[in-house]
Design a protein around this motif. Sequence first.
Motif, mmCIF file in Angstrom:
data_model
loop_
_atom_site.group_PDB
_atom_site.id
_atom_site.type_symbol
_atom_site.label_atom_id
_atom_site.label_comp_id
_atom_site.label_asym_id
_atom_site.label_seq_id
_atom_site.Cartn_x
_atom_site.Cartn_y
_atom_site.Cartn_z
ATOM 1 N N TRP A 28 0.873 -1.181 0.000
ATOM 2 C CA TRP A 28 0.000 0.000 0.000
ATOM 3 C C TRP A 28 0.906 1.225 0.000
ATOM 4 O O TRP A 28 2.121 1.127 0.207
ATOM 5 N N ASP A 29 0.320 2.392 -0.243
ATOM 6 C CA ASP A 29 1.122 3.622 -0.185
ATOM 7 C C ASP A 29 0.421 4.641 0.726
ATOM 8 O O ASP A 29 -0.672 4.375 1.265
ATOM 9 N N ALA A 30 1.076 5.797 0.883
ATOM 10 C CA ALA A 30 0.538 6.807 1.801
ATOM 11 C C ALA A 30 -0.823 7.332 1.323
ATOM 12 O O ALA A 30 -1.628 7.800 2.133
ATOM 13 N N ALA A 31 -1.090 7.236 0.025
ATOM 14 C CA ALA A 31 -2.393 7.697 -0.484
ATOM 15 C C ALA A 31 -3.512 6.763 -0.009
ATOM 16 O O ALA A 31 -4.623 7.220 0.313
ATOM 17 N N ASP A 32 -3.231 5.448 0.058
ATOM 18 C CA ASP A 32 -4.233 4.506 0.600
ATOM 19 C C ASP A 32 -4.537 4.851 2.059
ATOM 20 O O ASP A 32 -5.706 4.892 2.477
#
Length: 377
Positions: A28-32
């Motif tokens: 996952w990334d920080a946007a998720d």
Amino acid sequence: MDKCLSVPQGQFQLQRLPFLRNDTLQAWDAADEYLLNHLAEQAILKPDSRLLIVNDSFGALACGLSAYQPTVLSDSWLSHQATRINFQVNQLDLNELNLLDSLTLPATQFDCLLIKVPKTLALLEYQLHQLKPFLHADTQIIAAGMVKNLSANVWKLLEKIWGPTRSSLAVKKARLIFVRPDFSQVLPKNPYPSYFDYPEMGWRIANHANVFSRESLDIGTRFLLQHLPEQAGADIIDLGCGNGIVGMALAKRFPAAKISFVDESYMALASARLNVAQLSPEGVAADFIAANGLSDFAKQSSDCIVCNPPFHQQHSVGDHIAWQMFKQSFQVLRSGGELRVIGNRHLNYHLSLKKIFGNCHQLASNAKFVIFSCRKP
Ligand SMILES: C[S@@+](CC[C@H](N)C(=O)[O-])C[C@H]1O[C@@H](n2cnc3c(N)ncnc32)[C@H](O)[C@@H]1O
């Protein structure tokens, strides 16, 4: 590397696909995280909200929001499969999940639509067209992405096709874009699939929005087409087929062979299907397989595999998928069978190929590309 996503919706163990031992990348990334935190803080979803999630990378959003029985739309077989696996690992109910490939239309309108901005702007443009009829005046729309991947064109497309936008502050280099659906605009025509001509064979090549080198024949692919095998046996695979042009050339050269077109992108396979249909009115012996490379093929079931490997997955670059494809090819080839590969010079594929096959011959090269042939002993 942390495999556990902690958000207000819960804690989730998440893995990427293809599975790599010692993977340094998160699923996952920080946007998720930003999106899941925002949805919880603002209590945006109600128990009966009809929720659509688009371009979830490996299921982080779908796992976090499984209580809303999300519809999850993606062009990637790997994303779908990772979402299924991550549901199982986190003991979530797979019956709560409705997976749609990128060319299938949903069955209902949605009250909330979450879209991760994809790497390919053309895919975003296609999806904005495709999904507009599934919005209503009160649909809550949030687009999310890492700031470095959100070019001005993302805003332009959102505003042109869906409606006015408003941006959040950036948090951990991620941003949310809120869109208000506007139905008063006259919609431009969805420009996909698009086509280019390949006059050498008299073909018109169809390309859905997310296909590699959609606007013209890739120069590496052109070079590969000039150096296809002279002999191939009965079972041939176009591995990572994109629009299918390599497999089409193989079908033309070896009319008695069966060609398997393999890709993890549903749009690639749909394009290859369209393109192969123009080869002969009677049809050619071909199948079209959405999978993680050759994971569904039996050992020693193929005589020849031709491959122009991918060098990125979503937003991350690397040769791990190429390496996996070479190892799979070794397993799937019959003794004496050939793997033919093209690569950028600087990628040094011959090192991994030699390690796996015990042999690797350079057949051709130019300033940018090298073509290798390996034989299964
Ligand atoms: C460099 S493109 C080559 C496309 C086409 N063969 C050509 O030469 O124009 C690589 C292709 O591999 C596909 N691909 C990426 N990862 C894959 C995977 N794990 N399994 C199967 N295909 C994959 C991509 O979707 C893309 O179509």
